[in-house]
Design an enzyme around this catalytic site. Sequence first.
Site, PDB file in Angstrom:
ATOM      1  N   ASP A  69       0.862  -1.196   0.000  1.00  0.00           N
ATOM      2  CA  ASP A  69       0.000   0.000   0.000  1.00  0.00           C
ATOM      3  C   ASP A  69       0.890   1.235   0.000  1.00  0.00           C
ATOM      4  O   ASP A  69       2.121   1.121   0.119  1.00  0.00           O
ATOM      5  CB  ASP A  69      -0.914  -0.009   1.251  1.00  0.00           C
ATOM      6  N   ASN A  85      -6.606  -5.480  -4.814  1.00  0.00           N
ATOM      7  CA  ASN A  85      -7.661  -4.727  -4.125  1.00  0.00           C
ATOM      8  C   ASN A  85      -7.491  -3.209  -4.221  1.00  0.00           C
ATOM      9  O   ASN A  85      -8.468  -2.474  -4.146  1.00  0.00           O
ATOM     10  CB  ASN A  85      -7.673  -5.178  -2.652  1.00  0.00           C
ATOM     11  N   TYR A 140     -14.206   5.141 -13.466  1.00  0.00           N
ATOM     12  CA  TYR A 140     -14.262   4.001 -12.538  1.00  0.00           C
ATOM     13  C   TYR A 140     -15.042   2.846 -13.174  1.00  0.00           C
ATOM     14  O   TYR A 140     -14.611   1.698 -13.137  1.00  0.00           O
ATOM     15  CB  TYR A 140     -14.913   4.449 -11.234  1.00  0.00           C
ATOM     16  N   ILE A 180     -19.928  -0.697   0.097  1.00  0.00           N
ATOM     17  CA  ILE A 180     -19.401  -1.138   1.391  1.00  0.00           C
ATOM     18  C   ILE A 180     -18.903   0.119   2.096  1.00  0.00           C
ATOM     19  O   ILE A 180     -18.173   0.920   1.487  1.00  0.00           O
ATOM     20  CB  ILE A 180     -18.208  -2.115   1.195  1.00  0.00           C
ATOM     21  N   THR A 235     -16.649   2.275   3.547  1.00  0.00           N
ATOM     22  CA  THR A 235     -15.191   2.391   3.698  1.00  0.00           C
ATOM     23  C   THR A 235     -14.807   3.845   3.421  1.00  0.00           C
ATOM     24  O   THR A 235     -15.637   4.618   2.926  1.00  0.00           O
ATOM     25  CB  THR A 235     -14.445   1.518   2.659  1.00  0.00           C
TER      26      THR A 235
HETATM   27  P1  NAP Z   1     -10.332   2.311   0.232  1.00  0.00           P
HETATM   28  O1  NAP Z   1     -10.977   2.342   1.572  1.00  0.00           O
HETATM   29  O2  NAP Z   1     -10.064   3.609  -0.448  1.00  0.00           O
HETATM   30  O3  NAP Z   1      -8.989   1.474   0.304  1.00  0.00           O
HETATM   31  C1  NAP Z   1      -8.214   1.277  -0.850  1.00  0.00           C
HETATM   32  C2  NAP Z   1      -6.774   1.147  -0.461  1.00  0.00           C
HETATM   33  O4  NAP Z   1      -5.967   1.142  -1.670  1.00  0.00           O
HETATM   34  C3  NAP Z   1      -6.299   2.341   0.364  1.00  0.00           C
HETATM   35  O5  NAP Z   1      -5.453   1.904   1.398  1.00  0.00           O
HETATM   36  C4  NAP Z   1      -5.595   3.169  -0.674  1.00  0.00           C
HETATM   37  O6  NAP Z   1      -4.677   4.073  -0.148  1.00  0.00           O
HETATM   38  C5  NAP Z   1      -4.928   2.070  -1.489  1.00  0.00           C
HETATM   39  N1  NAP Z   1      -4.402   2.593  -2.740  1.00  0.00           N
HETATM   40  C6  NAP Z   1      -4.917   3.568  -3.520  1.00  0.00           C
HETATM   41  N2  NAP Z   1      -4.099   3.811  -4.552  1.00  0.00           N
HETATM   42  C7  NAP Z   1      -3.032   2.968  -4.418  1.00  0.00           C
HETATM   43  C8  NAP Z   1      -1.859   2.751  -5.166  1.00  0.00           C
HETATM   44  N3  NAP Z   1      -1.567   3.463  -6.274  1.00  0.00           N
HETATM   45  N4  NAP Z   1      -0.994   1.794  -4.764  1.00  0.00           N
HETATM   46  C9  NAP Z   1      -1.240   1.087  -3.639  1.00  0.00           C
HETATM   47  N5  NAP Z   1      -2.337   1.262  -2.883  1.00  0.00           N
HETATM   48  C10 NAP Z   1      -3.229   2.197  -3.263  1.00  0.00           C
HETATM   49  O7  NAP Z   1     -11.173   1.419  -0.760  1.00  0.00           O
HETATM   50  P2  NAP Z   1     -12.184   0.214  -0.471  1.00  0.00           P
HETATM   51  O8  NAP Z   1     -13.548   0.764  -0.428  1.00  0.00           O
HETATM   52  O9  NAP Z   1     -11.689  -0.633   0.642  1.00  0.00           O
HETATM   53  O10 NAP Z   1     -12.053  -0.561  -1.852  1.00  0.00           O
HETATM   54  C11 NAP Z   1     -11.159  -1.631  -2.073  1.00  0.00           C
HETATM   55  C12 NAP Z   1     -11.409  -2.182  -3.468  1.00  0.00           C
HETATM   56  O11 NAP Z   1     -12.758  -2.625  -3.578  1.00  0.00           O
HETATM   57  C13 NAP Z   1     -11.207  -1.142  -4.573  1.00  0.00           C
HETATM   58  O12 NAP Z   1     -10.622  -1.742  -5.698  1.00  0.00           O
HETATM   59  C14 NAP Z   1     -12.614  -0.710  -4.886  1.00  0.00           C
HETATM   60  O13 NAP Z   1     -12.748  -0.200  -6.186  1.00  0.00           O
HETATM   61  C15 NAP Z   1     -13.385  -1.993  -4.685  1.00  0.00           C
HETATM   62  N6  NAP Z   1     -14.801  -1.775  -4.402  1.00  0.00           N
HETATM   63  C16 NAP Z   1     -15.168  -1.070  -3.288  1.00  0.00           C
HETATM   64  C17 NAP Z   1     -16.520  -0.867  -3.059  1.00  0.00           C
HETATM   65  C18 NAP Z   1     -17.014  -0.116  -1.860  1.00  0.00           C
HETATM   66  O14 NAP Z   1     -18.223   0.149  -1.814  1.00  0.00           O
HETATM   67  N7  NAP Z   1     -16.186   0.233  -0.906  1.00  0.00           N
HETATM   68  C19 NAP Z   1     -17.478  -1.356  -3.952  1.00  0.00           C
HETATM   69  C20 NAP Z   1     -17.047  -2.040  -5.071  1.00  0.00           C
HETATM   70  C21 NAP Z   1     -15.700  -2.261  -5.275  1.00  0.00           C
HETATM   71  P3  NAP Z   1      -5.101   5.652  -0.138  1.00  0.00           P
HETATM   72  O15 NAP Z   1      -6.180   5.788   0.870  1.00  0.00           O
HETATM   73  O16 NAP Z   1      -3.823   6.337   0.193  1.00  0.00           O
HETATM   74  O17 NAP Z   1      -5.577   5.988  -1.513  1.00  0.00           O
END
Ligand code: NAP
Length: 256
Positions: free
Chosen positions: A37, A90, A156, A189, A191
Amino acid sequence: MDRLKGKVAVITGGSHGIGAAAVTRMAEEGASVAILDCLDDEGHALASKLSGQGHQVAYWHCDVGDEENVKTAINSAAEKFGHVDVLVNNAGISGPNKPTHELTEEEWDLVQKINVKGVFFCTKHAIPHMKKAGRGSIINLSSIYGLVSAPDIPPYHASKGAVRLMTKTDAMIYAPDNIRANSIHPGFIWTPMVEGHLKTTGEDLEAAKQATAALHPLGHMGEPDDIAWGIVFLASEESKFMTGSELVIDGGYTAH
Ligand code: NAP
């Protein structure tokens, strides 16, 4: 307790949100886990908390959009833990919430760089380790936004549609190597990503949360563990006959 005993998992974006829940559940189920990360403080804190509980977890700073970073981190994780046989792609960003005609090329490219090219780089550099291990499971976080549309965040949607099909192509290419690839499609979700996204709507946050929750027939958003358990299943031998598939965990969002 031991659903992932003997496995070594690399997970990107594991410092918070869905990734952190997956790190925790995979470690509790016996996997050694490498967190990659850019959120260094949170990543180190999670790794030391879980290590203090007797689990094998370590953190690497890694920007998934930088191939050298990815190669170094994955090779180093393989060296530390002995092999790599699970990759959870992820890390992702939601990107700007603007209609297509207002987006700049830079805004478009940044989302593709992290959400699409990041999956390519990590898969590319994990595959040699999986071939060496003689098995592998690649778990790609797509989204309901990779299955159906909504009138928001165009880059996205494009990125998550790409991830869905990249998963199926890699499933076919690497099946002879006993390497599986599946995508997960979460509904909303709660987050930091979703909180950030809802703030871009300009609505009151509580009202936006309630409206988003109401899009799911179950009547609420999911929590990170709802996805983490799907990741554990796909990483484990319980899913050994599953490849090229889509695991939809969305409270019924796409059932309409
Ligand atoms: P999140 O809370 O923003 O966590 C994502 C993590 O990825 C963060 O720690 C972020 O760090 C890190 N990240 C971002 N850019 C990066 C990079 N260039 N290199 C390494 N790490 C990086 O997101 P989440 O909601 O847990 O989502 C996780 C995955 O599930 C994503 O792919 C998202 O598209 C997918 N998803 C989420 C949802 C939802 O509702 N939450 C729904 C469908 C799909 P920073 O905070 O510094 O950016």
